[in-house]
Design an enzyme around this catalytic site. Sequence first.
Site, PDB file in Angstrom:
ATOM      1  N   TYR A 125       0.832  -1.210   0.000  1.00  0.00           N
ATOM      2  CA  TYR A 125       0.000   0.000   0.000  1.00  0.00           C
ATOM      3  C   TYR A 125       0.871   1.266   0.000  1.00  0.00           C
ATOM      4  CZ  TYR A 125      -5.114   0.473   0.208  1.00  0.00           C
ATOM      5  OH  TYR A 125      -6.435   0.629  -0.112  1.00  0.00           O
ATOM      6  N   GLU A 168       2.201   6.352  -7.077  1.00  0.00           N
ATOM      7  CA  GLU A 168       1.135   7.201  -7.621  1.00  0.00           C
ATOM      8  C   GLU A 168       1.438   8.687  -7.420  1.00  0.00           C
ATOM      9  OE1 GLU A 168      -2.704   5.864  -6.159  1.00  0.00           O
ATOM     10  OE2 GLU A 168      -2.104   3.791  -6.450  1.00  0.00           O
TER      11      GLU A 168
HETATM   12  C1  LIG Z   1     -11.426  12.115  -8.748  1.00  0.00           C
HETATM   13  C2  LIG Z   1     -10.253  11.418  -8.283  1.00  0.00           C
HETATM   14  C3  LIG Z   1     -10.224  11.163  -6.835  1.00  0.00           C
HETATM   15  C4  LIG Z   1      -8.932  10.634  -6.398  1.00  0.00           C
HETATM   16  C5  LIG Z   1      -8.854  10.564  -4.912  1.00  0.00           C
HETATM   17  C6  LIG Z   1      -7.515  10.235  -4.519  1.00  0.00           C
HETATM   18  C7  LIG Z   1      -7.404   9.853  -3.115  1.00  0.00           C
HETATM   19  C8  LIG Z   1      -6.854   8.499  -2.996  1.00  0.00           C
HETATM   20  C9  LIG Z   1      -6.310   8.168  -1.704  1.00  0.00           C
HETATM   21  C10 LIG Z   1      -6.134   6.682  -1.561  1.00  0.00           C
HETATM   22  C11 LIG Z   1      -4.985   6.157  -2.246  1.00  0.00           C
HETATM   23  C12 LIG Z   1      -5.049   4.686  -2.474  1.00  0.00           C
HETATM   24  C13 LIG Z   1      -4.009   4.320  -3.417  1.00  0.00           C
HETATM   25  C14 LIG Z   1      -4.002   2.868  -3.652  1.00  0.00           C
HETATM   26  C15 LIG Z   1      -2.921   2.300  -3.979  1.00  0.00           C
HETATM   27  C16 LIG Z   1      -2.892   0.875  -4.140  1.00  0.00           C
HETATM   28  O1  LIG Z   1      -3.795   0.147  -4.410  1.00  0.00           O
HETATM   29  S1  LIG Z   1      -1.401   0.301  -3.896  1.00  0.00           S
HETATM   30  C17 LIG Z   1      -1.520  -1.441  -3.912  1.00  0.00           C
HETATM   31  C18 LIG Z   1      -1.832  -1.987  -2.561  1.00  0.00           C
HETATM   32  N1  LIG Z   1      -3.228  -2.004  -2.438  1.00  0.00           N
HETATM   33  C19 LIG Z   1      -3.875  -2.836  -1.660  1.00  0.00           C
HETATM   34  O2  LIG Z   1      -3.323  -3.642  -0.940  1.00  0.00           O
HETATM   35  C20 LIG Z   1      -5.332  -2.728  -1.807  1.00  0.00           C
HETATM   36  C21 LIG Z   1      -5.999  -2.908  -0.533  1.00  0.00           C
HETATM   37  N2  LIG Z   1      -7.334  -2.520  -0.761  1.00  0.00           N
HETATM   38  C22 LIG Z   1      -8.268  -3.401  -0.980  1.00  0.00           C
HETATM   39  O3  LIG Z   1      -8.107  -4.573  -0.867  1.00  0.00           O
HETATM   40  C23 LIG Z   1      -9.642  -2.959  -1.395  1.00  0.00           C
HETATM   41  O4  LIG Z   1      -9.585  -2.045  -2.328  1.00  0.00           O
HETATM   42  C24 LIG Z   1     -10.541  -2.613  -0.273  1.00  0.00           C
HETATM   43  C25 LIG Z   1     -11.827  -2.001  -0.786  1.00  0.00           C
HETATM   44  C26 LIG Z   1      -9.850  -1.614   0.638  1.00  0.00           C
HETATM   45  C27 LIG Z   1     -10.808  -3.972   0.360  1.00  0.00           C
HETATM   46  O5  LIG Z   1     -11.477  -3.898   1.442  1.00  0.00           O
HETATM   47  P1  LIG Z   1     -12.587  -4.977   1.789  1.00  0.00           P
HETATM   48  O6  LIG Z   1     -13.269  -5.448   0.562  1.00  0.00           O
HETATM   49  O7  LIG Z   1     -13.399  -4.382   2.854  1.00  0.00           O
HETATM   50  O8  LIG Z   1     -11.762  -6.154   2.395  1.00  0.00           O
HETATM   51  P2  LIG Z   1     -11.784  -7.686   2.135  1.00  0.00           P
HETATM   52  O9  LIG Z   1     -11.310  -8.286   3.393  1.00  0.00           O
HETATM   53  O10 LIG Z   1     -10.975  -7.979   0.928  1.00  0.00           O
HETATM   54  O11 LIG Z   1     -13.308  -8.066   1.823  1.00  0.00           O
HETATM   55  C28 LIG Z   1     -14.377  -7.922   2.745  1.00  0.00           C
HETATM   56  C29 LIG Z   1     -15.468  -8.941   2.438  1.00  0.00           C
HETATM   57  O12 LIG Z   1     -15.959  -8.771   1.130  1.00  0.00           O
HETATM   58  C30 LIG Z   1     -15.708  -9.938   0.362  1.00  0.00           C
HETATM   59  N3  LIG Z   1     -15.370  -9.512  -0.993  1.00  0.00           N
HETATM   60  C31 LIG Z   1     -14.891  -8.327  -1.362  1.00  0.00           C
HETATM   61  N4  LIG Z   1     -14.696  -8.288  -2.664  1.00  0.00           N
HETATM   62  C32 LIG Z   1     -15.065  -9.492  -3.156  1.00  0.00           C
HETATM   63  C33 LIG Z   1     -15.091 -10.063  -4.441  1.00  0.00           C
HETATM   64  N5  LIG Z   1     -14.676  -9.410  -5.523  1.00  0.00           N
HETATM   65  N6  LIG Z   1     -15.545 -11.325  -4.556  1.00  0.00           N
HETATM   66  C34 LIG Z   1     -15.981 -12.026  -3.484  1.00  0.00           C
HETATM   67  N7  LIG Z   1     -15.970 -11.530  -2.222  1.00  0.00           N
HETATM   68  C35 LIG Z   1     -15.532 -10.281  -2.074  1.00  0.00           C
HETATM   69  C36 LIG Z   1     -14.569 -10.615   1.068  1.00  0.00           C
HETATM   70  O13 LIG Z   1     -14.471 -11.963   0.810  1.00  0.00           O
HETATM   71  C37 LIG Z   1     -14.938 -10.348   2.507  1.00  0.00           C
HETATM   72  O14 LIG Z   1     -15.999 -11.196   2.860  1.00  0.00           O
HETATM   73  P3  LIG Z   1     -16.171 -11.757   4.350  1.00  0.00           P
HETATM   74  O15 LIG Z   1     -14.914 -12.464   4.666  1.00  0.00           O
HETATM   75  O16 LIG Z   1     -17.348 -12.661   4.258  1.00  0.00           O
HETATM   76  O17 LIG Z   1     -16.407 -10.557   5.210  1.00  0.00           O
END
Ligand SMILES: CCCCCCCCCCCCC/C=C/C(=O)SCCNC(=O)CCNC(=O)[C@H](O)C(C)(C)COP(=O)(O)OP(=O)(O)OC[C@H]1O[C@@H](n2cnc3c(N)ncnc32)[C@H](O)[C@@H]1OP(=O)(O)O
Length: 242
Positions: free
Chosen positions: A164, A171
């Site tokens: 991250y 970026e």
């Molecule tokens: C107009 C322009 C505006 C611009 C604004 C700019 C500001 C930006 C600031 C921010 C900068 C960010 C820059 C990012 C850089 C990078 O990405 S660098 C690379 C490193 N990145 C990461 O490691 C990414 C980490 N982030 C993520 O994983 C996601 O994007 C997330 C949304 C933050 C993930 O969060 P979340 O989904 O809540 O976590 P999980 O544990 O993965 O999932 C939760 C539950 O949801 C289920 N699930 C989610 N997606 C799926 C799917 N596709 N298929 C099936 N299931 C899914 C997951 O299984 C979990 O389920 P449960 O276990 O049942 O809860």
Amino acid sequence: MASGEEDGSVEEKQTNNKKRTKGTIATAWLTFYNIAMTAGWLVLAVSMVCFYLQKGSHKGLYKHIARTLKCFQTFALLEIGHCAIGIVRTSVIVTGVQVCSRIFMVWFITNSIRQIQNEGSVILFLVVWTVTEITRYSFYTFNLIHHLPYFIKWARYNMFIVMYPLGVVGELLTIQAALPYVRRSGMFSLRLPNKYNVSFDYYYFLIIVMLSYIPLFPQLFFHMLRQRRRVLHGEVIVEKDE
Ligand SMILES: CCCCCCCCCCCCC/C=C/C(=O)SCCNC(=O)CCNC(=O)[C@H](O)C(C)(C)COP(=O)(O)OP(=O)(O)OC[C@H]1O[C@@H](n2cnc3c(N)ncnc32)[C@H](O)[C@@H]1OP(=O)(O)O
């Protein structure tokens, strides 16, 4: 009374059947989506490695992979929809910020400003995104089919600690490299006077975007740290049983 109870149980059964069908369709769609996205990012990884091995340089790499990157990163917009309709348990806002910042980096920075496409920072965020997404989508896929190898789970909830910040550095350096070109060309800007009587300066907008990383990035990072504690320390099992 008895017939009312029977009606109730019929209704309950119908509702349960509908939920089950919706659950099955959602799971099938998510499995397809995650397999497609894993494959897409794997294709990107292979293309990048092959390009580098053949050319011995990163110059021209972005152009080489641009079409595949734009395609798969843009598809990720569907993830906001997944959250909005409730088929994944994730916040629309968290996912929205993550996906929109990526789309912005691809379409409105890297793709629009040819002069920065060979910057080392572009390669940095491309490599970080690729490694992250292969891990993330394969995690979701194996999780959905209930055959999740521990090392993928471990990688999903540990690698972001390094990836991250590295991605953010890549970026931010890329946006910084874009600033002089944006100022010189006046691209995406609207100067007064014009018929809408509105002015917009893309240069200052980019500075605001860079500053917005300060409040937004920690929120995403701490969200992932909470997910890590929930999943790797077993709290998720309690939630799933509920
Ligand atoms: C107009 C322009 C505006 C611009 C604004 C700019 C500001 C930006 C600031 C921010 C900068 C960010 C820059 C990012 C850089 C990078 O990405 S660098 C690379 C490193 N990145 C990461 O490691 C990414 C980490 N982030 C993520 O994983 C996601 O994007 C997330 C949304 C933050 C993930 O969060 P979340 O989904 O809540 O976590 P999980 O544990 O993965 O999932 C939760 C539950 O949801 C289920 N699930 C989610 N997606 C799926 C799917 N596709 N298929 C099936 N299931 C899914 C997951 O299984 C979990 O389920 P449960 O276990 O049942 O809860």
